[in-house]
Motif scaffolding. Structure first.
Motif, PDB file in Angstrom:
ATOM      1  N   ILE A 166      -6.066  -4.564   0.610  1.00 55.31           N
ATOM      2  CA  ILE A 166      -5.842  -3.118   0.652  1.00 55.31           C
ATOM      3  C   ILE A 166      -7.139  -2.422   0.264  1.00 55.31           C
ATOM      4  N   VAL A 167      -7.611  -1.550   1.148  1.00 51.66           N
ATOM      5  CA  VAL A 167      -8.848  -0.801   0.905  1.00 51.66           C
ATOM      6  C   VAL A 167      -8.506   0.678   0.976  1.00 51.66           C
ATOM      7  N   ARG A 168      -8.817   1.374  -0.081  1.00 52.65           N
ATOM      8  CA  ARG A 168      -8.591   2.820  -0.127  1.00 52.65           C
ATOM      9  C   ARG A 168      -9.937   3.517  -0.275  1.00 52.65           C
ATOM     10  N   GLY A 169     -10.126   4.576   0.471  1.00 57.62           N
ATOM     11  CA  GLY A 169     -11.369   5.335   0.359  1.00 57.62           C
ATOM     12  C   GLY A 169     -12.339   5.005   1.480  1.00 57.62           C
TER      13      GLY A 169
ATOM     14  N   ALA B  96       0.830  -1.203   0.000  1.00 55.22           N
ATOM     15  CA  ALA B  96       0.000   0.000   0.000  1.00 55.22           C
ATOM     16  C   ALA B  96       0.865   1.254   0.000  1.00 55.22           C
TER      17      ALA B  96
ATOM     18  N   GLU C  82      -2.868  -0.829  -5.682  1.00 58.32           N
ATOM     19  CA  GLU C  82      -4.235  -0.375  -5.918  1.00 58.32           C
ATOM     20  C   GLU C  82      -5.218  -0.876  -4.871  1.00 58.32           C
ATOM     21  N   ASP C  83      -6.331  -0.152  -4.771  1.00 60.88           N
ATOM     22  CA  ASP C  83      -7.470  -0.565  -3.961  1.00 60.88           C
ATOM     23  C   ASP C  83      -7.903  -1.959  -4.398  1.00 60.88           C
ATOM     24  N   GLY C  84      -8.130  -2.854  -3.445  1.00 59.06           N
ATOM     25  CA  GLY C  84      -8.556  -4.202  -3.780  1.00 59.06           C
ATOM     26  C   GLY C  84      -7.427  -5.197  -3.931  1.00 59.06           C
ATOM     27  N   THR C  85      -6.181  -4.749  -3.798  1.00 59.10           N
ATOM     28  CA  THR C  85      -5.050  -5.676  -3.848  1.00 59.10           C
ATOM     29  C   THR C  85      -5.171  -6.659  -2.689  1.00 59.10           C
TER      30      THR C  85
END
Length: 104
Positions: free
Chosen positions: A57-60, A18, A23-26
């Protein structure tokens, strides 16, 4: 998707990825962990061949929620979604152990 036979911790590996811009969802998956951690920094026994260990990995942030509120729901909703998918694909029932462990 990053697949490993063994890691010290999927969460530690996901954090490195991260911070490197993954990326988000990795998803980081390991068959075993040598230094896995549970809630409240408890050690996590992660032997090979018995379980599947992963970190995502979660972004947002979800809409209308504070970051803390949104993050508190992520493990449970993820576990419910995975349990539902396993039940549908494998035609077997899966139980949940709070907050995000799946028991087959």
């Amino acid at each position: 998707l990053y697949l490993h036979h063994s890691l010290s911790s999927t969460n530690s590996e996901a954090m490195v990825l991260a911070q490197s811009g993954a990326e988000d969802g990795t998803v980081v998956v390991a068959e075993s962990q040598s230094a896995g951690r549970g809630r409240q920094t408890r050690t996590w026994f992660s032997p090979p061949g018995l379980n599947l260990y992963c970190s995502i990995i979660v972004r947002g942030v979800g809409r209308g929620l504070s970051l803390a509120d949104w993050l508190s729901w992520v493990p449970l909703t993820t576990a419910l979604a995975v349990a539902e998918a396993v039940q549908e694909v494998a035609a077997t029932s899966v139980a949940l152990k709070w907050p995000n462990d799946l028991l087959l």
